[in-house]
Design an enzyme around this catalytic site. Structure first.
Site, short mmCIF file in Angstrom:
data_model
loop_
_atom_site.label_atom_id
_atom_site.label_comp_id
_atom_site.label_asym_id
_atom_site.label_seq_id
_atom_site.Cartn_x
_atom_site.Cartn_y
_atom_site.Cartn_z
N ASP A 173 34.74 11.05 -30.07
CA ASP A 173 35.79 11.57 -30.97
C ASP A 173 36.91 12.12 -30.10
O ASP A 173 36.65 12.80 -29.10
CB ASP A 173 35.23 12.66 -31.87
CG ASP A 173 36.13 12.91 -33.09
OD1 ASP A 173 37.37 12.98 -32.92
OD2 ASP A 173 35.58 13.06 -34.20
N ASP A 174 38.16 11.83 -30.48
CA ASP A 174 39.30 12.30 -29.67
C ASP A 174 39.72 13.72 -30.03
O ASP A 174 40.62 14.27 -29.41
CB ASP A 174 40.49 11.35 -29.83
CG ASP A 174 40.99 11.30 -31.27
OD1 ASP A 174 40.14 11.20 -32.19
OD2 ASP A 174 42.21 11.35 -31.48
N MET A 221 38.89 6.75 -36.37
CA MET A 221 40.32 6.90 -36.11
C MET A 221 40.57 7.51 -34.74
O MET A 221 40.51 8.73 -34.56
CB MET A 221 40.96 7.77 -37.20
CG MET A 221 40.74 7.23 -38.61
SD MET A 221 41.41 5.57 -38.84
CE MET A 221 43.16 5.92 -38.74
N ASP A 258 -16.65 -26.66 -10.74
CA ASP A 258 -15.73 -27.66 -10.20
C ASP A 258 -16.17 -29.04 -10.67
O ASP A 258 -17.32 -29.45 -10.43
CB ASP A 258 -15.71 -27.60 -8.66
CG ASP A 258 -14.59 -28.42 -8.06
OD1 ASP A 258 -13.50 -27.86 -7.87
OD2 ASP A 258 -14.80 -29.62 -7.82
N ILE A 259 -15.27 -29.76 -11.36
CA ILE A 259 -15.61 -31.09 -11.89
C ILE A 259 -15.81 -32.05 -10.72
O ILE A 259 -14.95 -32.16 -9.83
CB ILE A 259 -14.51 -31.60 -12.82
CG1 ILE A 259 -14.31 -30.64 -14.00
CG2 ILE A 259 -14.84 -33.00 -13.33
CD1 ILE A 259 -13.16 -31.01 -14.92
N ASP A 296 -6.08 -35.31 -18.10
CA ASP A 296 -5.79 -34.16 -18.97
C ASP A 296 -6.76 -34.10 -20.14
O ASP A 296 -7.20 -33.01 -20.54
CB ASP A 296 -4.35 -34.25 -19.50
CG ASP A 296 -3.32 -33.94 -18.42
OD1 ASP A 296 -3.70 -33.46 -17.34
OD2 ASP A 296 -2.11 -34.18 -18.67
N GLU A 337 -9.06 -28.80 -11.20
CA GLU A 337 -10.33 -29.04 -11.89
C GLU A 337 -11.32 -27.88 -11.69
O GLU A 337 -12.51 -28.03 -11.94
CB GLU A 337 -10.96 -30.35 -11.39
CG GLU A 337 -11.40 -30.34 -9.95
CD GLU A 337 -10.32 -30.81 -8.97
OE1 GLU A 337 -10.69 -31.37 -7.93
OE2 GLU A 337 -9.12 -30.61 -9.28
#
Length: 456
Positions: free
Chosen positions: A9-10, A55, A330-331, A347, A373
């Site tokens: 505010d001024d 204002m 582990d595959i 995938d 994997e």
């Protein structure tokens, strides 16, 4: 709940008056006497709410608000415009440039504190969601900010609760060109009505005949999917004390009779936009957090999550003297699957492998994909015999039935598994994983498709 409030505010007298009122309520107060000074403070300091005079010379409050809402740093900071203007068009303009609410001079103490408390709660919620998003990934905030620019406030679904059908129909007529509006004249049915629909806003009259409007609001909010439903009260001048109480209880806004069409439309747009933004932000946060800790291909938790969770569970196991086991899977010959049948087939095998692992471990066990994997399962409260039994069940589930892949013959897949468990109070996460890894190496070396348990 304390907060840092910026008064802009001024006129020094106005600043001192507002500062005294807010300081008495234990708010931390910053002040600015011009628009540019206010923008500078907001860019360099953390501000929870801005009380902005309209204002002012050089740059009025509308322009300051517009710039605050256009900045990625300050767009979420609530702005409460304080003005001597009492024309509905001025209030509508304030809301349209992004102001969250407004007060008319001379400022009423009760309304001031009610509005500030309501907006501070809003800021607190926004800060929490932003912090959670940043914890997940910065991209969540960026997506949410982009979403805010594109969110529409039209086509809303809302409910009016008013025992006076004539007044309710008038409000409905104001809103129906842009929104879908239901009118409920029996407040006792509010819970049933809200439970059966997905509303984005409720407007509740303070003049409900035979019903407490605040209790109706509370009942609406008790519906699970309506806990964050915005509520606007439609009040008379004499309702001011109860409106203040309602704002303290979490009602989002109010509008006074006689209801001005444009102001109603602006307030409704503000609440619907804010509601949709909050939903967008929550969804973005949840999605990003999920991406941060899960493997996109298999849906299992990822290595990052496993390593953090392992440290937590190991600490609890040591503190409480409980068992904890780990198995690494582990595959076997997975490279041949990719090389001979393509990565799409690979995938598909990984997805089905993850699904079989999840089906054959226990509910308390945590399965994660470490990468490629390689998978890992964390097994709390599990001794050696139990760990070996679970691992063997998983191994059999992989080997006993071929894996279906699109466009090709079913593939025979096997897995090698190494397992370990806590042996001494001095065991660390690294030691536990190392022993399971050594056991896995032995399983591979001794012919694959087997389970090896490695003790210290």
């Amino acid at each position: 709940m304390t907060a840092r409030v910026l008064i802009v505010d001024d006129i020094p007298t106005n600043v001192r008056l507002l500062e005294a009122r807010l300081t008495a309520e234990y708010y931390e107060v910053l002040t600015a006497t011009s628009g540019p000074e206010a923008l500078e403070i907001c860019q360099t300091q953390d501000v929870d709410i801005v009380l902005l005079d309209v204002m002012m010379p050089d740059m009025d409050g509308f322009e300051v608000c517009r710039r605050l809402k256009a900045s990625t740093r300050t767009h979420h900071v609530p702005v409460l415009m304080v003005t001597a203007l009492d024309q509905p068009s001025d209030r509508v303009l304030g809301l349209e440039v992004g102001a969250d609410d407004f007060l008319t001079k001379p400022v009423d103490d009760m309304q001031l504190m009610a509005r500030v408390k309501s907006l501070v709660r809003l800021k607190s919620l926004t800060d929490e969601l932003r912090a959670r998003a940043l914890t997940g990934q910065q991209i969540a905030i960026e997506d949410a900010l982009r979403a805010m620019d594109t969110i529409s406030a039209s086509g809303g679904s809302m409910l009016i609760v008013d025992t006076d059908r004539r007044q309710g129909e008038r409000i409905k007529a104001y809103l129906e060109p842009d929104h879908k509006v239901d009118l409920l004249t029996e407040p006792a049915d509010a819970v049933f009505q809200v439970s059966g629909a997905r509303y984005e806003l409720a407007l509740v009259s303070m003049g409900l005949e035979g019903f407490d409007p605040l209790r109706v609001c509370s009942q609406i909010r008790n519906v699970e999917h309506a806990r964050n439903l915005p509520i606007i009260l439609i009040s008379e001048e004499a309702d001011k004390p109860r409106v203040v109480r309602a704002l303290d209880l979490g009602v989002n806004d109010f509008i006074s009779r006689p209801v001005e069409r444009n102001e109603l439309a602006a307030r409704v747009r503000t609440q619907i936009r804010r509601h949709r933004y909050a939903l967008e932000l929550r969804e973005s946060v949840n999605n990003t957090m999920a991406l941060a800790v899960t493997d996109e291909l298999t849906g299992l938790y990822n290595r990052r999550y496993f390593e953090r969770h392992l440290h937590v569970m190991l600490g609890k196991a040591h503190e409480q003297g409980r068992d904890l086991a780990v198995m690494i899977l582990d595959i076997d010959h997975f490279k041949a699957v990719n090389d001979g049948h393509g990565h799409d087939a690979g995938d598909a095998v990984l997805r089905e492998f993850a699904a079989r692992v999840k089906r054959n471990i226990r509910g308390v066990d945590l399965a994660c994909r470490m990468g490629g994997e390689e998978f890992v399962v964390l097994m709390p409260d599990t001794d050696s015999a139990q760990a070996e039994a679970v691992a063997e069940r998983v191994r059999q589930s992989i080997a006993e039935r071929a894996f279906e892949v699109s466009g090709g013959r079913p593939l025979s897949v096997t897995v090698s598994i190494g397992a370990s468990r806590i042996e001494t109070p001095a065991d660390t996460a690294e030691m536990l994983i190392k022993r399971a890894d050594v056991a896995l190496y032995r399983a591979k070396h001794e012919g694959r498709n087997r389970v090896i348990f490695d003790a210290a």
